[in-house]
Design an enzyme around this catalytic site. Structure first.
Site, short mmCIF file in Angstrom:
data_model
loop_
_atom_site.label_atom_id
_atom_site.label_comp_id
_atom_site.label_asym_id
_atom_site.label_seq_id
_atom_site.Cartn_x
_atom_site.Cartn_y
_atom_site.Cartn_z
N VAL A 62 0.81 -1.22 0.00
CA VAL A 62 0.00 0.00 0.00
C VAL A 62 0.84 1.27 0.00
O VAL A 62 0.30 2.36 -0.20
CB VAL A 62 -0.98 0.03 1.19
CG1 VAL A 62 -1.99 -1.10 1.10
CG2 VAL A 62 -0.25 0.03 2.53
N TYR A 156 2.74 6.20 15.67
CA TYR A 156 1.46 5.55 15.42
C TYR A 156 0.31 6.52 15.67
O TYR A 156 -0.63 6.62 14.86
CB TYR A 156 1.34 4.33 16.34
CG TYR A 156 0.11 3.48 16.09
CD1 TYR A 156 0.05 2.62 15.01
CD2 TYR A 156 -0.97 3.51 16.97
CE1 TYR A 156 -1.07 1.83 14.79
CE2 TYR A 156 -2.09 2.72 16.76
CZ TYR A 156 -2.14 1.89 15.66
OH TYR A 156 -3.25 1.11 15.45
N THR A 191 -6.11 -10.28 18.65
CA THR A 191 -5.51 -10.78 17.41
C THR A 191 -4.14 -11.37 17.73
O THR A 191 -3.55 -11.06 18.77
CB THR A 191 -5.33 -9.67 16.37
OG1 THR A 191 -4.27 -8.79 16.79
CG2 THR A 191 -6.61 -8.86 16.19
#
Length: 263
Positions: A62, A156, A191
């Site tokens: 990306v 982040y 996750t």
């Protein structure tokens, strides 16, 4: 009525894979994109097993405009025009600001923010070329709005804050064309990335720490399941949210609503 197609980046695992499978359960066509091409192919297989009429896995970086453009072209050719686009690919590199390297900063911004820009830009280009409406969902984070107590999250947080600002501007620009643009703000989610790189006793110990922290810090007392985050994404993608654009949909078990103050 034609079968909807959704394109998901960062689809090789975690939230991205859950979104792809949830779309498949509604019998939507799926394009699963990830820099991990094998993981993307596995997600496509799972999507077909979950009910997707057509699903394809595509290796895509990306951060590279040409890679994104080629992935959209292949999606249109193989499974149809993506009227649902989920810009979900992301990385997290934590370090105190004074120790954060140029390369670490640039990597986080490139994947999280520039990657979102490239994905959304090309998704909207395709929709405009075909004069079609659509729904775009970008994965943000609570760190777009608050600093994490654990700290060391400047890169982040900056990248996700940029995403939440980005969607507001794009939503205003394209509302008149029937293209909705929103951000999904997932909280701490169960996750494999939470335990990445850990094995044996260290993995077990960290899992117990995470469970205890969730019970203590999150009002709902637990981590989110990926299918819960996916359900929120699918709502934004669907006509059920037809009057929602420029919004940040928070799905975090009440974490952002909670103040740490005890006085």
């Amino acid at each position: 009525m034609s079968t909807p197609t959704v394109l998901v980046t960062g689809a090789a695992g975690g939230i991205g894979r859950a979104i792809a499978r949830s779309a498949a359960s509604r019998r939507w066509n799926v394009a699963a994109l990830d820099i991990d091409g094998d993981g993307a192919e596995q997600t496509a297989l799972l999507a077909r097993e979950a009910g997707s009429p057509r699903a394809i896995g595509i290796a895509c970086d990306v951060t590279d405009a040409r890679s994104v453009e080629e992935a959209f072209a292949r999606t249109t050719e193989s499974v149809g025009l993506a009227q649902g686009v989920v810009a979900n690919a992301g990385v997290e590199i934590n370090a105190p600001l004074e120790e954060l390297t140029d390369q670490q900063w640039e990597r986080v911004i490139a994947v999280n923010l520039t990657g979102t820009f490239l994905t959304v830009r090309h998704g909207i280009r395709m929709l405009r070329q075909h004069d079609r409406p659509g729904s775009v969902v970008c994965t943000s984070s609570p760190s777009a709005f608050v600093g994490f107590a654990g700290g060391d999250n400047a890169a982040y947080g900056a990248s996700k804050g940029g995403i939440s600002a980005f969607i507001r501007s794009v939503a205003i620009d394209y509302a008149r064309f029937g293209i909705r643009v929103n951000a999904l703000v997932p909280g701490a989610t169960d996750t494999p990335l939470l335990l990445a790189g850990l094995t044996g006793e260290a993995r077990t110990a960290r899992a117990k720490e995470i469970e205890a922290d969730a019970a203590d810090q999150i009002p709902m007392g637990r981590l989110a399941r990926t299918d819960e985050i996916a359900a929120a994404a699918l709502w934004l993608l669907s006509e059920e949210s037809s009057y929602v654009t420029g919004s940040n949909l928070v799905c975090d078990g009440g974490l952002l609503a909670k103040s740490a103050n005890t006085f």
